[in-house]
Motif scaffolding. Structure first.
Motif, mmCIF file in Angstrom:
data_model
loop_
_atom_site.group_PDB
_atom_site.id
_atom_site.type_symbol
_atom_site.label_atom_id
_atom_site.label_comp_id
_atom_site.label_asym_id
_atom_site.label_seq_id
_atom_site.Cartn_x
_atom_site.Cartn_y
_atom_site.Cartn_z
ATOM 1 N N GLU A 30 0.997 -1.270 -0.021
ATOM 2 C CA GLU A 30 0.088 0.170 -0.158
ATOM 3 C C GLU A 30 0.739 1.243 -0.105
ATOM 4 O OE1 GLU A 30 -3.220 -0.181 -0.138
ATOM 5 O OE2 GLU A 30 -2.826 -2.013 -0.806
ATOM 6 N N CYS A 31 2.066 1.292 0.254
ATOM 7 C CA CYS A 31 3.039 2.197 0.589
ATOM 8 C C CYS A 31 3.082 2.959 -1.016
ATOM 9 C CB CYS A 31 4.275 1.959 1.061
ATOM 10 S SG CYS A 31 5.482 3.110 1.035
ATOM 11 N N ILE A 32 3.050 4.270 -1.093
ATOM 12 C CA ILE A 32 3.204 5.018 -2.431
ATOM 13 C C ILE A 32 4.515 5.822 -2.282
ATOM 14 C CG2 ILE A 32 0.533 4.957 -3.024
ATOM 15 C CD1 ILE A 32 0.441 7.937 -2.254
ATOM 16 N N ARG A 33 5.325 5.278 -1.397
ATOM 17 C CA ARG A 33 6.612 6.307 -1.409
ATOM 18 C C ARG A 33 6.534 7.637 -1.367
ATOM 19 N NH1 ARG A 33 7.706 1.272 -0.058
ATOM 20 N NH2 ARG A 33 8.860 -0.117 -1.493
ATOM 21 N N CYS A 34 5.496 8.048 -0.698
ATOM 22 C CA CYS A 34 5.352 9.728 -0.703
ATOM 23 C C CYS A 34 6.351 10.440 0.124
ATOM 24 C CB CYS A 34 3.903 10.162 -0.545
ATOM 25 S SG CYS A 34 3.653 9.586 1.344
ATOM 26 N N GLY A 35 6.849 9.531 1.075
ATOM 27 C CA GLY A 35 7.986 10.235 1.880
ATOM 28 C C GLY A 35 7.403 10.933 3.203
ATOM 29 N N ALA A 36 6.044 10.956 3.295
ATOM 30 C CA ALA A 36 5.828 11.844 4.334
ATOM 31 C C ALA A 36 5.939 11.117 5.843
ATOM 32 C CB ALA A 36 4.196 11.676 4.436
ATOM 33 N N CYS A 37 6.239 9.925 5.715
ATOM 34 C CA CYS A 37 6.629 9.414 7.081
ATOM 35 C C CYS A 37 8.258 9.873 7.333
ATOM 36 C CB CYS A 37 6.616 7.665 6.982
ATOM 37 S SG CYS A 37 7.342 6.999 5.539
ATOM 38 N N ALA A 38 8.974 9.728 6.347
ATOM 39 C CA ALA A 38 10.347 10.170 6.557
ATOM 40 C C ALA A 38 10.677 11.620 6.945
ATOM 41 C CB ALA A 38 11.088 9.940 5.180
ATOM 42 N N ALA A 39 9.558 12.429 6.467
ATOM 43 C CA ALA A 39 9.728 13.925 6.795
ATOM 44 C C ALA A 39 9.327 14.017 8.183
ATOM 45 C CB ALA A 39 8.773 14.574 5.826
ATOM 46 N N ALA A 40 8.501 12.947 8.594
ATOM 47 C CA ALA A 40 7.813 13.307 9.933
ATOM 48 C C ALA A 40 8.679 12.641 11.052
ATOM 49 C CB ALA A 40 6.470 12.751 10.160
ATOM 50 N N CYS A 41 9.680 11.778 10.822
ATOM 51 C CA CYS A 41 10.196 10.986 11.624
ATOM 52 C C CYS A 41 11.265 12.197 12.694
ATOM 53 C CB CYS A 41 11.153 10.043 11.189
ATOM 54 S SG CYS A 41 11.925 9.232 12.486
ATOM 55 N N PRO A 42 11.070 12.173 14.003
ATOM 56 C CA PRO A 42 11.865 13.110 14.746
ATOM 57 C C PRO A 42 13.281 12.566 14.732
ATOM 58 C CG PRO A 42 10.429 11.888 16.043
ATOM 59 C CD PRO A 42 10.154 11.520 14.608
ATOM 60 N N LYS A 43 13.517 11.291 14.456
ATOM 61 C CA LYS A 43 14.979 11.069 14.599
ATOM 62 C C LYS A 43 15.547 10.628 13.317
ATOM 63 C CE LYS A 43 15.281 10.868 18.989
ATOM 64 N NZ LYS A 43 16.163 11.646 19.552
ATOM 65 N N GLN A 44 15.051 11.186 12.167
ATOM 66 C CA GLN A 44 15.414 10.930 10.815
ATOM 67 C C GLN A 44 15.971 9.178 10.611
ATOM 68 O OE1 GLN A 44 18.603 13.669 10.545
ATOM 69 N NE2 GLN A 44 17.363 14.719 9.372
ATOM 70 N N ALA A 45 14.881 8.537 11.346
ATOM 71 C CA ALA A 45 15.353 7.052 11.332
ATOM 72 C C ALA A 45 14.596 6.441 9.716
ATOM 73 C CB ALA A 45 14.563 6.206 12.310
#
Lengths: 50, 287
Positions: free
Chosen positions: B253-268
């Motif tokens: 289901e992941c469309i690789r939009c990158g919203a999760c990466a941008a939201a991560c406070p630890k750049q994990a």
């Protein structure tokens, strides 16, 4: 099923090779002409009339 | 430039590239040049007057349903190559119909999540309408119909059906039940897209189903540095496709939009072609 990185890399190479062979095979059979014929004319099915 | 703005600009550029013949709308004619033999990575009807490329789902059905062939090596090979390289990055960054749905989702309203069961419908549509029916439901000449385009595709109705019937009075006289059915599906898709993020991509899109399966092996992927992750759950809450990137970074289901990466406070979380998180990369750069 979780794939390890080396196994995934092997799969990626195998799929890319298979994809290249399929494209060459398709062009060799003249499939791109069929695609062009369909795409360059109004597709009545696509627009809900066919 | 932040990720959301960059993605929107790339989506708009991709929309422009796939619709370069905008002047054809007025006359209701199609572009007929040689670019039409190549497939668009995203879902975009080739009967759209502005379309530069061929729709891969339409092309797959057209070749499989033709008199000469029962299977399209050309289109399947293309989709396999794009899917292995990019996975559903195509959905998130390039697909014109994905952009349209995202614009409808911007209309202020109560937003909902769909039960996971709905996401499996697109696999049934892929098998039945794209693979089986065009080959099996044939006429006396052995020609099949592009069943997905004929009975379901709302992109075809929006970009092809409406402009073509608007500019061709002779086509308007032939509209009937099928056109009504497809208009109904388009209307349902638009209304649902206001409340559910990318309703069509989640539930009905056969192209999303193909790229989703290839998300498992795609070279472009999400990478999560488990040692840096603090399990705050911010990434999962941010994801509009209802994916938890920490537990399933290769979700179909992941469309690789990158919203999760941008939201991560630890750049994990890292989105890209290489392995390793952003934090690990910074660590290597500093040492």
């Amino acid at each position: 099923m979780k794939l390890s990185t080396p196994k995934r890399a092997i799969l990626q190479c195998a799929f890319l090779l298979a994809a290249a062979l399929m494209i060459v095979c398709g062009i060799n059979r003249g499939e791109q002409e069929t695609v062009w014929n369909k795409a360059a004319n109004i597709c009545l099915e696509c627009i809900g009339l066919g | 430039m932040n990720n959301a703005v960059r993605r929107k600009l790339i989506q708009l550029a991709a929309f422009g590239f796939t619709n370069t013949h905008i002047g054809n709308f007025a006359a209701g004619k199609l572009y007929t040049g040689k670019w039409k033999q190549f497939c668009n990575p995203g879902l975009h009807c080739y009967s759209c007057p502005a379309a530069t490329l061929a729709c891969p789902i339409g092309a797959m059905q057209a070749v499989a349903g033709s008199m000469q062939f029962n299977f399209s090596f050309y289109v399947v090979g293309f989709l396999l190559a794009v899917g292995v390289l990019l996975g559903r990055f195509v959905c998130g960054w390039i697909c014109p119909f994905g952009l349209v749905q995202e614009l409808f989702y911007k209309i202020p309203s109560h937003k909902c999540k769909l039960p996971k069961l709905f996401t499996y419908v697109k696999y049934g549509i892929l098998i039945l309408f794209v693979i089986v029916l065009p080959v099996t439901a044939t006429n006396y000449m052995g020609m099949g119909q592009p069943a997905f385009c004929q009975y379901i595709c709302p992109s075809g109705t929006l970009f092809g059906g409406i402009p073509m019937t608007a500019t061709h009075p002779e086509l308007r006289t032939t509209t009937g039940f099928l056109f009504g059915l497809k208009m109904g599906i388009l209307l349902l898709t638009i209304i649902a897209s206001v409340f559910v993020f990318r309703f069509f991509c989640k539930t009905l899109c056969p192209l999303g189903a193909i790229y989703g399966l290839l998300n498992k092996v795609s070279i472009h992927h999400l990478d999560v540095d488990k040692s840096a992750c603090i399990q705050c759950g911010k990434c999962a809450r941010t994801c509009k496709m209802d994916v938890n990137p920490v537990t399933s970074p290769r979700s179909a289901e992941c469309i690789r939009c990158g919203a999760c990466a941008a939201a991560c406070p630890k750049q994990a979380i890292r989105l890209g072609f290489r392995n390793g998180s952003k934090k690990e990369e910074h660590h290597h750069e500093n040492t």
